[in-house]
Each structure stands twice: as structure tokens, then as C-alpha cells.
Enzyme design. Structure first.
Site, PDB file in Angstrom:
ATOM      1  N   ASP A  22     -46.963  30.242  32.009  1.00  0.00           N
ATOM      2  CA  ASP A  22     -46.180  30.438  33.226  1.00  0.00           C
ATOM      3  C   ASP A  22     -47.098  30.692  34.427  1.00  0.00           C
ATOM      4  OD1 ASP A  22     -47.089  33.074  33.132  1.00  0.00           O
ATOM      5  OD2 ASP A  22     -45.258  33.859  32.281  1.00  0.00           O
ATOM      6  N   PRO A  57     -29.660  28.408  10.736  1.00  0.00           N
ATOM      7  CA  PRO A  57     -29.499  28.965  12.085  1.00  0.00           C
ATOM      8  C   PRO A  57     -29.813  30.457  12.158  1.00  0.00           C
ATOM      9  CG  PRO A  57     -27.363  28.474  11.109  1.00  0.00           C
ATOM     10  CD  PRO A  57     -28.403  27.872  10.210  1.00  0.00           C
TER      11      PRO A  57
END
Lengths: 140, 140, 140, 140
Positions: free
Chosen positions: B16, B59
Site C-alpha cells: 500500500d 468456505p
């Protein structure tokens, strides 16, 4: 041609150590912009569109972009999208990104296929003719 | 427990504007690390595993991470992964990230479900019992 | 020209609801492939390269890709990268993606700038001449 | 506490081969939601906030999420965010995700640091006291 415009706020996580948008993120924004273009013209979400026309997706076969002006986090960009050409089972999309409503920052193009499951092999995909009503609604 | 280790090179696009890894990228690395853990223990890719055991995925239902030491692009990290607990149709995974082989940089945990299509509604997913051989191979 | 090859395992999280790679992910892979090309030729990481040559990055000005064969999760692709042209302060890169070592799946091109901080405005970036030794090492 | 709500349309590219959101994408959404929370309370973008308070970011030190209800592309979720605790140089954020305005789909928490450049080493970051006006505006 039908034109769709949407604004996208550039987030911290869209940007790289140079402080500007990591360019693959633009392609994700363009993918969402093409979905938004169809959604606006057809009056249904992309999810509904895939079900309604029994296709598996509109996969990309060719795309490109020219980046003229970088954007940094905190900026808000406008993405303007429209179909540039319809062919039998494929179509092209043009995206233009504007900074502060005026400066043309990026020009991008896409060629995609109107794709369903291959009738002979459900693991493969195949181009299908684009429905006439889809062409008409996006050509207005 | 069976332990899998893999090294990941931190790329420019993982980072970032502060120059360090954008933390959601770590979760993508952990997801790939859990897949690599199963692949190493079962001797098949996650793709083959889903087909072989007729499940739709594993999941996530609960995950978390503590970040002690940041990594920047150019760094190479080691991710060490193992099952921390098996239950009937769910399991927990522990990941530990090391910088330069020694410094513990991140500790993460996951709880996932062994999930297939719901027999009554193909649009829903449902937990199924984890096969005994899967438990055994990951418990060695 | 110096050629770099690397293999990339397609992860679950790289793929979309059609089960194939979400194409913006390829551009992230290509960005890492260009970094790997420079790293292999110069014998230093991209992080070290930016410091060594006092540049802020090698931002993209033009890129495009043709997608001929889709890849799904579990596949392993080979990305072959090389410089296709050096200009004064910009350069072009060609990437070719192969499936199973043989099938040409994607062809991509990039034009990037060798960019440092603008001497008159540290918030802007500016192209600088590519060092001769960089050109030589990547041209071998 | 000041509460911020924003809606996020789930895009095709947010979803995995199971057709539901690839969970690392939620963390990127939460990161943007925390930025939106501060922006709404302080009346400036995160970019302006970093400049105004001379910090380098609000890096994550601990985060976690419980996923109760999956979302698929085409869904629109609401993310509700608020500070759950302020400490001297760190703070915690709570996010709740709702499907269709009512169903609680995800609960997430974050602990972040109010971080600037270390005075003795510009390559390191250091926690600084959170300004009183920031605490007040987010506590209303």
C-alpha cells in the site's frame, strides 16, 4: 450508443507504494463498469442477465489501456463506458476515465464474448449470438 | 499434525502507499496456504480435492490475525500452516508467518466448513462430514 | 534479449464465478513478472533496484493482452517475459503465458517509464534516462 | 459513538468459483469502511487526514471476522462501522454487514495504530497519541 457513467472513489488499498493506483485495479474497475453498463441498459443486474439469457459470462478476449494521468487515493474518478461495436457473438467496449470531471486520464478498450456452456462439453464455453434486444437496448 | 511451509515473495502490488503489505492480501495468501496444506497432505490439488470428495469448497466462517511485524515489497516470508482442530463438518487452521526464517510476524487462525451443495436446494451449501482419510492424512 | 520464465500456480482466489482466472489478476501477475525480469537480469530485487537507481517506480503507460486460452484454479502457467524495446526513458515488455509448457494462452505487452521524483515538485513523477548498464544487462 | 453506513455492490470480480465473495475482499471493503468512517466524522478524506495530522497511516494490528451469511455477485450489502474503543495511540473498530438491510451477515473487529514515522528512523513507524479532537468527533 447508450453511455453509462459511474464515479469510483480511489481507496488506500487500490494504491501501490508509489501512492498511485496499482493499474490491475483499474481493470477490475472496468470489469465492474461493463457490468454496470449492461445493468443500466437492460434494467437488471449482471447476475440476473446471466440467468435471463442463459449465459455463463462475458469473458475477455482482448483488452488494453493507455494511462495518461495517474490517480492517488482520495481521488474520485468518473468512468464513462459504452459499446463500440457489436459482432455476432462478441462485442467491444470503450471506457474513458476522467479526473475531476474534465481531464481524460485513461482510455481503455475491451473485446468480450457472449458465452454459454458448450452443448457438447459442459466444462467448455462457447460463443453464442448476442440477442437482438440486448443489441438494441445498448445501441440507443 | 501435518505441517506445510511455503515461501511467498512480497510483490509491489501487494503493498500500500505506506510501503507495507495491504493486510487483506495476507488473507488471500492464507487461503492459498490452506489449499497448499491440503494439497500436500492429500497428494492432489484443491481442484482435484473438490472433485474427488464432491464438495463445492471449504468456505470460511471465522478468521482472525494478529500482525506483529510488517513486511514490505522485496521481502520473502514463510507461511507455516497446520490443522489445529477437526470437528464433524468443520475444522480450524493455524497459520504462522515468519520473516527471514525466524521472526514471528503474524499469527492467524481460520474456521472453515467442509461444504457441498444442499441436497434440497442446489443454490445453497451445507456442511458434510469430513472424510476419515482426510482427517488421518492431515493429522500425521 | 534476456528472457525470464516463472511458473505461477492459479489459486482459488484468482478465479471468478465462471471458474476461470479473473483477468485483472493476470495484470498483477505480469507486474510481478516484469519485476522478476529486472531482478533476474540485474541481480537485485525490485526494491533494491529502486533504491540503487534512485527511482520511484516503473509506472505503466500502456498495456494490453490477448486471452486465447482460459486457465482455471489448480492450473500452473508459465510466464515468459522479455524487453521488446528500450527508448530513452521508457521501455516495452512482452509477456507470453503458456499452459502446460506448450499452449500459448495469453500474449501481453507493456510500455513503462523509468520514473523518479520530479526535481521541481516532489509530488510529481518524471521520466529519467534508463541507465546504460540496465539496458545492457537486459539486452544480453 | 459516531456510526457510518455505506452500501457496497458485490461485483463479479469479488466472487470466487463457488459464486460467493472471496473473503479477503471483505477485508478490503472493511479497510475502505474505516477510511469512510473517519472521513465522515472528520469532514476530510483519509488522504487529507494523513496530511493534516502528519501520520503515515492507521495500520492494522489485529483483525477478525465471523461470516454467517454468504453474499454473491449482484447482492448489495450495507456495512455499518463505528469505533468500539479508543486507547492512547490505538483504537478498535467494529463493522457489521447486513444483507437486504436486515440480516446480519458478518461481524468484524479491527485494532489499528495511529502511526507516524519514527523520529529516529524514517524507515520505521511508531504509534502516536490520537488527537483529542479526533476522539471527540468519532465519539459523538
Amino acid at each position: 450508443m447508450f453511455v453509462n457513467r459511474r464515479t469510483v472513489a480511489i481507496e488506500w488499498g487500490d494504491c501501490d507504494p508509489a501512492g498511485i493506483v496499482f493499474y490491475p485495479r483499474y481493470f477490475a474497475m472496468f470489469d465492474a463498469s461493463t457490468a454496470a453498463l449492461f445493468a443500466a441498459a437492460l434494467g437488471m443486474t449482471k447476475f440476473q442477465m446471466l440467468r435471463h439469457y442463459d449465459i455463463i459470462g462475458i469473458p475477455m478476449v482482448d483488452t488494453g489501456a493507455k494511462f495518461s494521468v495517474p490517480s492517488k487515493f482520495g481521488d474520485v474518478i468518473t468512468i464513462e463506458s459504452q459499446i463500440s461495436e457489436f459482432r455476432r457473438s462478441s462485442f467491444s467496449v470503450a471506457h474513458r476515465v476522467f479526473r475531476e470531471g474534465e481531464t481524460l486520464a485513461i482510455e481503455a478498450h475491451e473485446t468480450r464474448v457472449w458465452a454459454g456452456r458448450h452443448p457438447d462439453d459442459p466444462n467448455k464455453i462457447k460463443g453464442f449470438p448476442i440477442p437482438q434486444e440486448v443489441i438494441e437496448k445498448l445501441s440507443q
